[in-house]
Design an enzyme around this catalytic site. Structure first.
Site, PDB file in Angstrom:
ATOM      1  CG  PHE A 155      33.264  38.698  34.445  1.00  0.00           C
ATOM      2  CD1 PHE A 155      32.474  37.648  34.906  1.00  0.00           C
ATOM      3  CD2 PHE A 155      32.724  39.982  34.449  1.00  0.00           C
ATOM      4  CE1 PHE A 155      31.175  37.873  35.348  1.00  0.00           C
ATOM      5  CE2 PHE A 155      31.433  40.211  34.892  1.00  0.00           C
ATOM      6  CZ  PHE A 155      30.652  39.159  35.345  1.00  0.00           C
ATOM      7  CE  LYS A 157      40.633  33.567  30.013  1.00  0.00           C
ATOM      8  NZ  LYS A 157      39.887  34.664  29.396  1.00  0.00           N
ATOM      9  CG  PHE A 255      35.713  26.662  30.970  1.00  0.00           C
ATOM     10  CD1 PHE A 255      36.277  27.820  30.465  1.00  0.00           C
ATOM     11  CD2 PHE A 255      35.950  26.349  32.299  1.00  0.00           C
ATOM     12  CE1 PHE A 255      37.055  28.639  31.247  1.00  0.00           C
ATOM     13  CE2 PHE A 255      36.720  27.168  33.100  1.00  0.00           C
ATOM     14  CZ  PHE A 255      37.270  28.317  32.576  1.00  0.00           C
ATOM     15  CB  CYS A 266      37.404  32.234  41.421  1.00  0.00           C
ATOM     16  SG  CYS A 266      38.305  33.779  41.604  1.00  0.00           S
ATOM     17  CE  LYS A 269      36.823  33.795  46.557  1.00  0.00           C
ATOM     18  NZ  LYS A 269      35.718  34.533  45.977  1.00  0.00           N
ATOM     19  CE  LYS A 327      43.724  30.344  35.415  1.00  0.00           C
ATOM     20  NZ  LYS A 327      42.635  30.972  34.709  1.00  0.00           N
TER      21      LYS A 327
HETATM   22  N1  LIG Z   1      41.794  35.932  41.483  1.00  0.00           N
HETATM   23  C1  LIG Z   1      40.931  35.931  40.476  1.00  0.00           C
HETATM   24  O1  LIG Z   1      41.160  35.347  39.420  1.00  0.00           O
HETATM   25  C2  LIG Z   1      39.627  36.666  40.613  1.00  0.00           C
HETATM   26  C3  LIG Z   1      38.858  36.888  39.470  1.00  0.00           C
HETATM   27  C4  LIG Z   1      37.642  37.583  39.600  1.00  0.00           C
HETATM   28  C5  LIG Z   1      37.202  37.977  40.849  1.00  0.00           C
HETATM   29  N2  LIG Z   1      37.972  37.718  41.955  1.00  0.00           N
HETATM   30  C6  LIG Z   1      37.495  38.198  43.250  1.00  0.00           C
HETATM   31  O2  LIG Z   1      38.210  39.389  43.575  1.00  0.00           O
HETATM   32  C7  LIG Z   1      38.431  39.473  44.992  1.00  0.00           C
HETATM   33  C8  LIG Z   1      39.929  39.585  45.261  1.00  0.00           C
HETATM   34  O3  LIG Z   1      40.555  38.400  44.796  1.00  0.00           O
HETATM   35  P1  LIG Z   1      42.143  38.280  44.688  1.00  0.00           P
HETATM   36  O4  LIG Z   1      42.419  36.962  44.062  1.00  0.00           O
HETATM   37  O5  LIG Z   1      42.676  39.515  44.081  1.00  0.00           O
HETATM   38  O6  LIG Z   1      42.526  38.241  46.250  1.00  0.00           O
HETATM   39  P2  LIG Z   1      43.969  38.292  46.922  1.00  0.00           P
HETATM   40  O7  LIG Z   1      43.847  37.461  48.136  1.00  0.00           O
HETATM   41  O8  LIG Z   1      45.012  37.990  45.899  1.00  0.00           O
HETATM   42  O9  LIG Z   1      44.131  39.832  47.336  1.00  0.00           O
HETATM   43  C9  LIG Z   1      43.349  40.472  48.270  1.00  0.00           C
HETATM   44  C10 LIG Z   1      44.156  41.603  48.869  1.00  0.00           C
HETATM   45  O10 LIG Z   1      43.307  42.414  49.682  1.00  0.00           O
HETATM   46  C11 LIG Z   1      44.063  42.873  50.782  1.00  0.00           C
HETATM   47  N3  LIG Z   1      43.166  43.377  51.827  1.00  0.00           N
HETATM   48  C12 LIG Z   1      42.391  42.688  52.705  1.00  0.00           C
HETATM   49  N4  LIG Z   1      41.689  43.523  53.491  1.00  0.00           N
HETATM   50  C13 LIG Z   1      42.009  44.783  53.102  1.00  0.00           C
HETATM   51  C14 LIG Z   1      41.620  46.078  53.524  1.00  0.00           C
HETATM   52  N5  LIG Z   1      40.726  46.252  54.504  1.00  0.00           N
HETATM   53  N6  LIG Z   1      42.166  47.142  52.923  1.00  0.00           N
HETATM   54  C15 LIG Z   1      43.071  47.001  51.927  1.00  0.00           C
HETATM   55  N7  LIG Z   1      43.479  45.792  51.471  1.00  0.00           N
HETATM   56  C16 LIG Z   1      42.958  44.690  52.052  1.00  0.00           C
HETATM   57  C17 LIG Z   1      44.882  41.669  51.154  1.00  0.00           C
HETATM   58  O11 LIG Z   1      45.986  42.008  51.980  1.00  0.00           O
HETATM   59  C18 LIG Z   1      45.294  41.151  49.774  1.00  0.00           C
HETATM   60  O12 LIG Z   1      46.513  41.725  49.344  1.00  0.00           O
HETATM   61  C19 LIG Z   1      37.789  38.211  45.575  1.00  0.00           C
HETATM   62  O13 LIG Z   1      36.491  38.523  45.967  1.00  0.00           O
HETATM   63  C20 LIG Z   1      37.766  37.257  44.412  1.00  0.00           C
HETATM   64  O14 LIG Z   1      36.746  36.303  44.516  1.00  0.00           O
HETATM   65  C21 LIG Z   1      39.180  37.087  41.857  1.00  0.00           C
END
Ligand SMILES: NC(=O)c1ccc[n+]([C@@H]2O[C@H](COP(=O)([O-])OP(=O)(O)OC[C@H]3O[C@@H](n4cnc5c(N)ncnc54)[C@H](O)[C@@H]3O)[C@@H](O)[C@H]2O)c1
Length: 440
Positions: A155, A157, A255, A266, A269, A327
């Protein structure tokens, strides 16, 4: 504890650095060799306040290591987090390719009890798919190794990710395996010394909780955007309305800011993916369909205001755009409203001079080289000679400009405040024309 993390993006890197910082021995694995190389060279590929310090301290201490070698990461850990991306597929569903590839890789290599933790945001039922994928890979090589799959949605941010991870409001654990729950309690104990914040539930409820949280937050934003648009028509000030309703503890202040629409990696999608799941189960979410439609329209609301003020003649006009990130406090431009706004202005023949404290490198990558888009070294430089200032991101440094100086810098004294950062009376008092979102 020995922990490995698949994925070193916003979630994986923050998780890895924070769990290393409280004394765990952590290996982060990513398929992006360039990213791993940069991390090993001491470079942080993303902007996130406070992250660089803890990554660098723990990397130096060797309690946080980065590799592309999945085998060593799997052998290292008892608890393996999957924090890879789950981007939207063409039909709006979440693309599970990376999550399942990580599961496959774990199943092919593990030789002792592991807890596999889904931290990526994944549709309900994914833990089952991860379990099946690992079981199939084990069966393929005739191995019998016990394991558990747990859902632990994140969760945090962006912009406050380290703080959020270190001091979570709650930690949701979806699991039915007591040994796994005990291990996760141990992982999260250092982050909740003040009081218990762990919510243990079944796996499907945990998976749905994450989507429900983001859908609710997106709903609040779209609701307030509609209120702002209505306030424009009615001659009311949405800022008063926001305070008037936020003061009700059943509603709260968080919010409730109208603006240029929600963006980021997030909300867009996750709203789409939840809608996809709901529709597939014959229960399309009517509220959420409206939330999404309102948001799409809202991204261009500012451009509509600009077009109306310029009598439809944007050709050759120059706009200073303050803020590119979706943001404040991040360099993330995924689904950022700035993309729609700048794209629409340029399509109308205008040119844009943009400024953002941290997202200009990312913007160059996103927009590529375009003669109609240039970047300025400071907010004031961006405004010099522009026909209007357009505020798109709510960075702190934009909040209190010298309006007299700004008026001198602009060719026309016009401000389109897409984040309601300014007091309309103050701006008008300085001799500038002001357009906010639902401001009188
Ligand atoms: N960004 C946010 O604020 C946030 C907050 C909560 C949840 N999430 C969720 O967390 C997940 C990750 O989000 P993010 O923003 O960190 O994504 P991101 O795109 O910044 O990072 C994902 C990473 O995973 C790597 N990757 C892909 N396939 C892989 C594999 N098989 N083995 C190892 N590494 C691999 C990619 O190269 C990349 O570096 C998503 O599902 C997202 O919805 C994101």
């Amino acid at each position: 504890m020995r922990i490995s993390i698949f994925g070193t993006g916003y979630v994986g890197l923050v998780t890895g650095a924070c769990v290393a910082d409280v004394g765990n021995d952590v290996v982060c694995v990513d398929i992006d060799a360039r990213k791993v190389e940069r991390l090993n060279a001491g470079e942080i590929p993303i902007y996130e306040p406070g992250l660089e310090d803890i990554v660098s301290a723990n990397h130096t201490r060797k309690t946080l290591r980065f590799t592309t070698d999945a085998a060593s990461a799997i052998a290292h850990a008892q608890v393996i987090f999957i924090a890879v991306g789950t981007p939207p597929d063409e039909d709006g569903s979440a693309d599970m390719r990376h999550v399942l590839a990580a599961a496959q890789s774990i199943g092919e290599r593990m030789n002792d009890y592991k807890v596999i933790v889904d931290k990526s945001t994944v549709p309900v039922g994914t833990a089952d798919r991860v379990r099946e994928r690992i079981a199939a890979a084990l069966a393929q090589r005739g191995a019998k190794v016990p394991f558990a799959v747990v859902s632990n949605p994140e969760f945090l941010k962006e912009g406050a990710a380290v703080d959020d991870f270190m001091k979570p409001d709650r930690v949701v654990i979806g699991a039915d395996d007591e040994r796994a729950i005990a291990l996760l309690r141990a992982v999260y104990a250092p982050f909740q010394r003040n009081h218990q914040r762990l919510l243990v539930m079944d796996v499907r409820s945990a998976e749905l909780t994450k989507y429900a949280a983001n859908a609710m937050l997106a709903t609040r934003i779209s609701f307030m955007n509609e209120m702002a648009n209505l306030a424009d028509e009615l001659g009311a000030d949405v800022e008063h309305v926001r305070q008037g309703i936020g003061s009700d503890p059943r509603i709260g202040y968080q919010f409730l800011y109208p603006g240029a629409g929600y963006g980021g990696s997030c909300f867009p999608k996750d709203v789409k993916a939840l809608q996809f799941t709901a529709s597939r189960h014959g229960r399309p979410l009517q509220n959420l369909a409206a939330v999404e439609a309102v948001n799409e329209a809202q991204k261009l609301r500012l451009v509509e205001k600009i077009t109306a003020r310029f009598g439809g003649k944007l050709k050759e006009a120059v706009f200073a755009v303050w803020g590119l990130a979706f943001k404040a406090n991040t360099d993330d431009m995924r689904e950022a409203p700035s993309r729609s706004i700048i794209g629409a202005l340029i399509a109308e023949g205008a040119t844009v001079v943009a400024y953002d404290p941290v997202a200009m490198t990312e913007a160059r990558r996103v927009f590529g080289e375009q003669s109609a888009l240039t970047y300025a070294a400071s907010p004031l430089d961006a405004a010099r000679g522009a026909d209007a200032l357009v505020v798109v991101t709510e960075w702190k440094e934009f909040r209190s400009p010298d309006f007299a100086e700004l008026k001198r810098a602009l060719r026309q004294p016009l401000i389109f405040d897409g984040r309601n950062l300014f007091d309309p009376a103050q701006v008008r008092g300085a001799g500038l024309e002001y357009f906010g979102m639902g401001r009188r």
